[in-house]
Design a protein around this motif. Sequence first.
Motif, PDB file in Angstrom:
ATOM      1  N   ALA A 170      10.869  14.749 -11.623  1.00  0.00           N
ATOM      2  CA  ALA A 170       9.782  14.160 -11.746  1.00  0.00           C
ATOM      3  C   ALA A 170       8.848  14.487 -10.446  1.00  0.00           C
ATOM      4  O   ALA A 170       7.299  14.711 -10.802  1.00  0.00           O
ATOM      5  CB  ALA A 170       9.971  12.813 -10.888  1.00  0.00           C
ATOM      6  N   GLN A 171       8.913  15.096  -9.028  1.00  0.00           N
ATOM      7  CA  GLN A 171       7.848  15.608  -8.586  1.00  0.00           C
ATOM      8  C   GLN A 171       7.445  17.213  -9.703  1.00  0.00           C
ATOM      9  O   GLN A 171       5.887  17.329  -9.423  1.00  0.00           O
ATOM     10  CB  GLN A 171       9.028  16.512  -7.572  1.00  0.00           C
ATOM     11  CG  GLN A 171       8.322  15.837  -6.522  1.00  0.00           C
ATOM     12  CD  GLN A 171       9.526  16.299  -5.522  1.00  0.00           C
ATOM     13  OE1 GLN A 171      10.795  17.388  -5.655  1.00  0.00           O
ATOM     14  NE2 GLN A 171       9.108  15.940  -4.498  1.00  0.00           N
ATOM     15  N   MET A 172       8.195  18.258 -10.005  1.00  0.00           N
ATOM     16  CA  MET A 172       7.816  18.906 -11.350  1.00  0.00           C
ATOM     17  C   MET A 172       6.762  18.894 -11.779  1.00  0.00           C
ATOM     18  O   MET A 172       5.810  18.874 -12.312  1.00  0.00           O
ATOM     19  CB  MET A 172       9.362  20.045 -11.355  1.00  0.00           C
ATOM     20  CG  MET A 172       9.846  21.192 -10.030  1.00  0.00           C
ATOM     21  SD  MET A 172      11.139  21.825 -10.986  1.00  0.00           S
ATOM     22  CE  MET A 172      12.261  20.255 -11.193  1.00  0.00           C
ATOM     23  N   ARG A 173       7.444  17.399 -13.072  1.00  0.00           N
ATOM     24  CA  ARG A 173       6.284  16.961 -13.576  1.00  0.00           C
ATOM     25  C   ARG A 173       5.353  16.399 -13.307  1.00  0.00           C
ATOM     26  O   ARG A 173       3.887  16.602 -14.032  1.00  0.00           O
ATOM     27  CB  ARG A 173       6.849  16.047 -14.740  1.00  0.00           C
ATOM     28  CG  ARG A 173       8.040  16.549 -15.677  1.00  0.00           C
ATOM     29  CD  ARG A 173       8.580  15.219 -16.104  1.00  0.00           C
ATOM     30  NE  ARG A 173       9.996  15.968 -17.182  1.00  0.00           N
ATOM     31  CZ  ARG A 173      10.450  15.160 -17.665  1.00  0.00           C
ATOM     32  NH1 ARG A 173      11.282  13.905 -16.645  1.00  0.00           N
ATOM     33  NH2 ARG A 173      11.950  15.206 -18.490  1.00  0.00           N
TER      34      ARG A 173
ATOM     35  N   ARG B  53       0.788  -1.382  -0.226  1.00  0.00           N
ATOM     36  CA  ARG B  53       0.093   0.160  -0.303  1.00  0.00           C
ATOM     37  C   ARG B  53       0.850   0.936   0.119  1.00  0.00           C
ATOM     38  O   ARG B  53       0.712   2.138   0.568  1.00  0.00           O
ATOM     39  CB  ARG B  53      -1.381  -0.513   1.137  1.00  0.00           C
ATOM     40  CG  ARG B  53      -2.042  -1.003   1.276  1.00  0.00           C
ATOM     41  CD  ARG B  53      -2.698  -1.255   2.186  1.00  0.00           C
ATOM     42  NE  ARG B  53      -4.168  -2.524   2.208  1.00  0.00           N
ATOM     43  CZ  ARG B  53      -5.079  -2.503   1.435  1.00  0.00           C
ATOM     44  NH1 ARG B  53      -5.196  -1.842   0.553  1.00  0.00           N
ATOM     45  NH2 ARG B  53      -5.751  -3.697   1.625  1.00  0.00           N
ATOM     46  N   ILE B  54       2.302   1.768  -1.043  1.00  0.00           N
ATOM     47  CA  ILE B  54       2.497   2.405  -1.102  1.00  0.00           C
ATOM     48  C   ILE B  54       2.330   2.857  -2.325  1.00  0.00           C
ATOM     49  O   ILE B  54       2.798   2.179  -3.303  1.00  0.00           O
ATOM     50  CB  ILE B  54       4.244   1.908  -0.973  1.00  0.00           C
ATOM     51  CG1 ILE B  54       4.631   1.011   0.582  1.00  0.00           C
ATOM     52  CG2 ILE B  54       4.974   3.401  -1.023  1.00  0.00           C
ATOM     53  CD1 ILE B  54       3.812   2.110   1.809  1.00  0.00           C
ATOM     54  N   ASN B  55       2.093   4.000  -2.449  1.00  0.00           N
ATOM     55  CA  ASN B  55       1.777   4.839  -3.871  1.00  0.00           C
ATOM     56  C   ASN B  55       2.877   4.936  -4.402  1.00  0.00           C
ATOM     57  O   ASN B  55       3.673   5.441  -3.584  1.00  0.00           O
ATOM     58  CB  ASN B  55       1.234   5.571  -3.644  1.00  0.00           C
ATOM     59  CG  ASN B  55       0.552   6.998  -3.026  1.00  0.00           C
ATOM     60  OD1 ASN B  55       2.288   7.545  -3.596  1.00  0.00           O
ATOM     61  ND2 ASN B  55      -0.238   7.707  -1.856  1.00  0.00           N
ATOM     62  N   ALA B  56       2.382   6.099  -5.976  1.00  0.00           N
ATOM     63  CA  ALA B  56       3.847   5.986  -6.489  1.00  0.00           C
ATOM     64  C   ALA B  56       4.644   7.666  -6.039  1.00  0.00           C
ATOM     65  O   ALA B  56       5.915   7.202  -6.505  1.00  0.00           O
ATOM     66  CB  ALA B  56       3.649   6.880  -7.727  1.00  0.00           C
ATOM     67  N   ASP B  57       3.616   8.316  -5.848  1.00  0.00           N
ATOM     68  CA  ASP B  57       4.170   9.433  -5.247  1.00  0.00           C
ATOM     69  C   ASP B  57       5.167   9.116  -3.901  1.00  0.00           C
ATOM     70  O   ASP B  57       5.761   9.855  -3.660  1.00  0.00           O
ATOM     71  CB  ASP B  57       3.070  10.679  -4.337  1.00  0.00           C
ATOM     72  CG  ASP B  57       2.066  11.009  -6.097  1.00  0.00           C
ATOM     73  OD1 ASP B  57       2.581  10.098  -6.956  1.00  0.00           O
ATOM     74  OD2 ASP B  57       1.682  11.507  -5.762  1.00  0.00           O
ATOM     75  N   GLN B  58       4.896   8.478  -3.015  1.00  0.00           N
ATOM     76  CA  GLN B  58       5.643   8.536  -2.140  1.00  0.00           C
ATOM     77  C   GLN B  58       6.413   7.842  -1.911  1.00  0.00           C
ATOM     78  O   GLN B  58       8.029   8.197  -1.327  1.00  0.00           O
ATOM     79  CB  GLN B  58       5.180   7.005  -1.037  1.00  0.00           C
ATOM     80  CG  GLN B  58       3.200   7.615  -0.291  1.00  0.00           C
ATOM     81  CD  GLN B  58       2.207   6.577   0.505  1.00  0.00           C
ATOM     82  OE1 GLN B  58       2.090   5.245   0.199  1.00  0.00           O
ATOM     83  NE2 GLN B  58       2.083   6.668   1.550  1.00  0.00           N
ATOM     84  N   ILE B  59       6.865   6.729  -3.446  1.00  0.00           N
ATOM     85  CA  ILE B  59       7.940   5.883  -3.727  1.00  0.00           C
ATOM     86  C   ILE B  59       9.552   7.318  -3.639  1.00  0.00           C
ATOM     87  O   ILE B  59       9.912   7.490  -3.861  1.00  0.00           O
ATOM     88  CB  ILE B  59       7.255   5.401  -4.270  1.00  0.00           C
ATOM     89  CG1 ILE B  59       6.550   3.890  -4.102  1.00  0.00           C
ATOM     90  CG2 ILE B  59       9.184   4.962  -5.299  1.00  0.00           C
ATOM     91  CD1 ILE B  59       6.382   3.042  -5.533  1.00  0.00           C
ATOM     92  N   VAL B  60       8.603   7.811  -4.518  1.00  0.00           N
ATOM     93  CA  VAL B  60       9.114   9.194  -5.325  1.00  0.00           C
ATOM     94  C   VAL B  60       9.654  10.562  -4.564  1.00  0.00           C
ATOM     95  O   VAL B  60      10.789  10.673  -4.347  1.00  0.00           O
ATOM     96  CB  VAL B  60       8.282  10.144  -6.255  1.00  0.00           C
ATOM     97  CG1 VAL B  60       9.455  11.018  -6.579  1.00  0.00           C
ATOM     98  CG2 VAL B  60       8.386   9.164  -7.769  1.00  0.00           C
ATOM     99  N   ASP B  61       8.689  10.710  -3.268  1.00  0.00           N
ATOM    100  CA  ASP B  61       9.189  11.703  -2.569  1.00  0.00           C
ATOM    101  C   ASP B  61      10.127  11.823  -1.206  1.00  0.00           C
ATOM    102  O   ASP B  61      10.045  12.502  -0.695  1.00  0.00           O
ATOM    103  CB  ASP B  61       7.633  12.343  -1.986  1.00  0.00           C
ATOM    104  CG  ASP B  61       7.075  12.915  -3.407  1.00  0.00           C
ATOM    105  OD1 ASP B  61       7.072  13.069  -4.384  1.00  0.00           O
ATOM    106  OD2 ASP B  61       6.323  13.927  -2.840  1.00  0.00           O
ATOM    107  N   ILE B  62       9.542   9.871  -0.838  1.00  0.00           N
ATOM    108  CA  ILE B  62       9.427  10.173   0.935  1.00  0.00           C
ATOM    109  C   ILE B  62      10.441   9.111   0.705  1.00  0.00           C
ATOM    110  O   ILE B  62      11.876   8.276   0.940  1.00  0.00           O
ATOM    111  CB  ILE B  62       8.625   9.630   1.331  1.00  0.00           C
ATOM    112  CG1 ILE B  62       7.459  10.359   2.092  1.00  0.00           C
ATOM    113  CG2 ILE B  62       8.873   9.164   3.258  1.00  0.00           C
ATOM    114  CD1 ILE B  62       5.666  10.100   2.041  1.00  0.00           C
TER     115      ILE B  62
END
Length: 261
Positions: free
Chosen positions: A154-157, A72-81
């Motif tokens: 990735a965050q800015m896109r 239950r880890i989403n893509a945004d959490q993988i990238v950001d955290i």
Amino acid sequence: MANDHTDERTSSDENRLDISALATTVLSVLSDKGEGGAQTIRNSVVEKLVEAALQTGAFNAEALLEDLKDRRINADQIVDIYIPQAAREMGRMWSADIIGFAKVTIATARLQGLLTMLAPPWAAKPNDLANGANILMILQGNDSHTLGPHVATAQMRRAGASVRILFGASDDVVIRALSEESYDMVLFSGSRPDALASIGKSVKRIRNGVLSPPPLVLGGLVLNLADGVKETTDVDLVTNDVKVALKLCEKNKSRNRHLTR
């Protein structure tokens, strides 16, 4: 884990400091975790990423992402955290002589590969969206720490920006890019203090060679490694915060819209 002395290492204090700060990205990812506030970081997930990135066998990115999805880890959490946290842990392991520099380099490249699978597939060309920021990111040619800039990209896109990356480009190439396309911000990434002089030279060339240049911003590891960075480079802003940089973009776009009315 036993000490690994099979990889070639360097004893340079500067290089050691760079690797120890491996997870400090161009634009801060852990200082802002969304509207819900700070999130609890699950150590088991960080350990899973580190283990997978450091394994000696083949790296199966698809299976790893599927495993994280099951947790239950989403893509945004993988990238950001979790990717920055995994990088930070590997930097700590390198500093403690647990793993060698070559392994850190390979593992970091694997984490960076995950970003290409998780980031929105925005084109490198500036977009035509009314609210989309067009950003030119410039990486230094001798910069071996590119994980952070790719996290920031990735965050800015994800925020709707179109990001073009130039790696080791000459000042002439940068000026030509700014003359041929419309950008709302130039973002320099620096990880070493010895790159500040070169960045400052590029800033001066842009100001002298481009009519109405966009805001010039600097971020990266170097913000933690040197003092007086803004004064040395003469950029408009130094920051390790995605939202601060994008707000500057929007301010510049709003001003330009007002001037064209």
